[in-house]
Design an enzyme around this catalytic site. Sequence first.
Site, PDB file in Angstrom:
ATOM      1  N   PRO A 215       0.847  -1.173  -0.104  1.00  0.00           N
ATOM      2  CA  PRO A 215       0.038  -0.040   0.031  1.00  0.00           C
ATOM      3  C   PRO A 215       0.753   1.266   0.092  1.00  0.00           C
ATOM      4  CG  PRO A 215       0.005  -0.897   2.290  1.00  0.00           C
ATOM      5  CD  PRO A 215       0.825  -1.825   1.184  1.00  0.00           C
TER       6      PRO A 215
ATOM      7  N   GLY B  75       4.562   3.414  -1.218  1.00  0.00           N
ATOM      8  CA  GLY B  75       5.559   3.448  -2.387  1.00  0.00           C
ATOM      9  C   GLY B  75       6.775   2.635  -1.880  1.00  0.00           C
TER      10      GLY B  75
ATOM     11  N   MET C  16       8.692   1.342   2.044  1.00  0.00           N
ATOM     12  CA  MET C  16       8.885   1.247   3.450  1.00  0.00           C
ATOM     13  C   MET C  16      10.291   0.712   4.004  1.00  0.00           C
ATOM     14  SD  MET C  16       7.443   1.413   6.644  1.00  0.00           S
ATOM     15  CE  MET C  16       8.564   1.374   7.774  1.00  0.00           C
ATOM     16  N   GLU C  17      10.934   1.596   4.714  1.00  0.00           N
ATOM     17  CA  GLU C  17      12.502   1.537   5.053  1.00  0.00           C
ATOM     18  C   GLU C  17      12.739   0.519   6.149  1.00  0.00           C
ATOM     19  OE1 GLU C  17       9.981   3.881   6.033  1.00  0.00           O
ATOM     20  OE2 GLU C  17      10.458   4.708   8.020  1.00  0.00           O
TER      21      GLU C  17
ATOM     22  N   HIS D 106      14.797   7.707  -0.989  1.00  0.00           N
ATOM     23  CA  HIS D 106      14.019   8.011   0.532  1.00  0.00           C
ATOM     24  C   HIS D 106      14.225   7.065   1.378  1.00  0.00           C
ATOM     25  CE1 HIS D 106      10.566  10.076   2.662  1.00  0.00           C
ATOM     26  NE2 HIS D 106      10.369   8.673   3.046  1.00  0.00           N
ATOM     27  N   GLU D 107      14.060   5.664   0.887  1.00  0.00           N
ATOM     28  CA  GLU D 107      14.057   4.671   2.197  1.00  0.00           C
ATOM     29  C   GLU D 107      15.468   4.626   2.536  1.00  0.00           C
ATOM     30  OE1 GLU D 107      11.329   4.171   2.843  1.00  0.00           O
ATOM     31  OE2 GLU D 107      10.057   4.993   1.114  1.00  0.00           O
TER      32      GLU D 107
ATOM     33  N   GLU E 168      10.167  11.622   8.967  1.00  0.00           N
ATOM     34  CA  GLU E 168       9.826  11.870   7.575  1.00  0.00           C
ATOM     35  C   GLU E 168      10.184  13.105   6.930  1.00  0.00           C
ATOM     36  OE1 GLU E 168       9.221   9.560   5.663  1.00  0.00           O
ATOM     37  OE2 GLU E 168       8.332   7.830   7.242  1.00  0.00           O
TER      38      GLU E 168
ATOM     39  N   TYR F 139       6.148  15.308   6.105  1.00  0.00           N
ATOM     40  CA  TYR F 139       7.105  15.276   5.001  1.00  0.00           C
ATOM     41  C   TYR F 139       7.378  16.723   4.562  1.00  0.00           C
ATOM     42  CZ  TYR F 139       5.996  10.344   4.440  1.00  0.00           C
ATOM     43  OH  TYR F 139       5.471   9.023   4.801  1.00  0.00           O
TER      44      TYR F 139
END
Length: 643
Positions: free
Chosen positions: A299, A301, A303-304, A328-329, A351, A416
Amino acid sequence: MKAAIAIATLTLIFAGLVGYHSLLTNYSQEIDMHADDAIIDNSTNANVHEVATQHLHLNLTLEFDRKVAYGTATHTMKALVDNLNHIDLDARYLNIGQVKSQEGKNLKFHYEEPNPNIGPKLVIEVSNKIKKDDIFNITIEYETTDKTLSLNWLDPEQTAGNTLPYVFTHCEAIDCRTLAPLQDTPSVKSTYSALIRSPRDIKVYMSAVNLGDRVEGNSRVTEFSLDVPIPSYLIALVAGDLEYKKLGRNTGVITEPVFMKACVDELSELQDSLDVAESFLTEYEWGMYTIVVLPPSFPFGGMENPLLTFASPTIIVGDKSQVNVASHEIAHSWTGNLVTNRNWENFWLNEGFTMWSERAIIRKQRGEEFYRVASALGNSSLYDDLNLYGYDSTFTSLHPNYAGANPYDTFSDVPYEKGFLFLTYIETLMGTENFEVFLRFYLEKYRRQSIVYSQFIDTFLEFLDDNFSEQERNKIVTKIDFHTWIFGTGPPPVQLNFSTPNLEISRELADAYLLGNGTPKNYDVFFGYFSLLKCIFLQRLVDRAEDATIPILEQIDKDYTLTTTIDPEQKYLWLQLCIMAGYDKAIPFADEFLGQVGRQKYLLPLYRALKDYDINLAIQIFNKHKLGYHPVAVVNVGRILGV
Ligand code: BES
Ligand code: ZN
């Protein structure tokens, strides 16, 4: 003592700022900058003041037929007080069997239901002979249920390969309590290990070091261990027909075999992104970095999950237009995974800092224009959310006051993008190089800890004291209205401009179309744009949707064939616009798209638009596709549609 001095200093600074209190229009006036330091986390039931998990061991079997995971969770805990007589854990939608002490004695337990938003409290009674600093184990037998929010079980048809079932977890923010009974709060960090039994054809990976696997009869047993302490929301598991491929020195990708080539091509710069991140942050502490490209129902883009980022297949576009999600991750490996928000009111520390680092990576890799356009687009999405919530809403503040609500209810672009703007504003005051030195100082100071915003501010002021003359320091500090940035609602106190000539042209092109005089002369500049610049054009149209008539949309679609674009970022903006403007021809394409993707970034705005277009049609489309969505997405779309 040091804290007292810091508070006094801050009070003086704030008193000196140009009457900032009078600028605030709501509840945030009453909040002192250090007011929530003592609050650990309102989203947990755990008695974290009294006891803390130091290590968690999961021994679980994945049973695909029944779609449950069952086994034991063993906590190695440390008492923080004398005479500890109960351990309160978060446990939601789990069937608990026996709870045993280290000596194998059955421990009594019961549930309390203090807050429906965060699930029940599992109270385990322990002998009150436990003294402060004692370390002891408890083992809980349990099984997950079909109500779980953290596990997405997929039938073979829901995967790319169509042959084997699949399961993956997602825990952030407070759903790890539906995977295992534990202290489900980012304020507690522990190491973890696991032994996972799966059907022999099914490979298992976790957000930990893979210690190897072996086949036992019809089962595969895989073991994991992570010796860096992490918050519970970073525990992750994925299992299916999976393959690993190395991409660089310490980077790799995992996905289903039929999807591997596309992923390897798209992620060919992954090693470079990690190296760039390491060049301006601190050392990468986790060893390997791998991205799992999941099936469409994922769900988000990305997840880190540590060592093992999870990503949506929508990031594999074919033109590398969404590799910023990977950056980003990667950035979360520092901001979020090493330095963690202590509770979800401080989510922007995860974030906002990560957005800053993500854009620093792409700025170094792709240059200034790319950086500015990405930031400008982020700024537009911030304003969309400010308008959605209303400028007075607490959810438009970097420190929302949500009093026990589920943190999911408060997630938006605000932490963010407002967080990014706050840090970027500070960067402009001190210079990029100095800001990076500060960032490293902050990361070194708080690595492996969980913190709140005031620790960031104290550290920032400490850094200025140590590295700048008093005059330089004051020049910077007096320009930062910390209180309004963090507690103020609505737009940030300072506007930043990320405009570029191309960006202006792209926006003007949208405005020219909206005049309704047909195709503008310079329309073909669009074909030379990178995806983000095209999105600037589309975002402008969405922002002015009330001016978009059907003939205008038909003209745009004829010129740019947007209805059939394969770039999901362009596609969701375009379809959102079409639905908002009542362009009926686009509806079947929206329907089709909503059956292909499960990423909420696309689902939520499209269902919001569809709801206003025709609520019955929206519900009908949702019912058709919802079996393919993640449980969390089903809840969130359901809320939009009121079903
Ligand atoms: N940690 C978030 C995803 C998340 C946040 C999941 C809160 C559940 C609750 C992740 O790092 C993220 O921000 N993903 C973004 C990537 C984008 C900002 C590049 C996404 O999924 O869109
Ligand atoms: Zn993030």
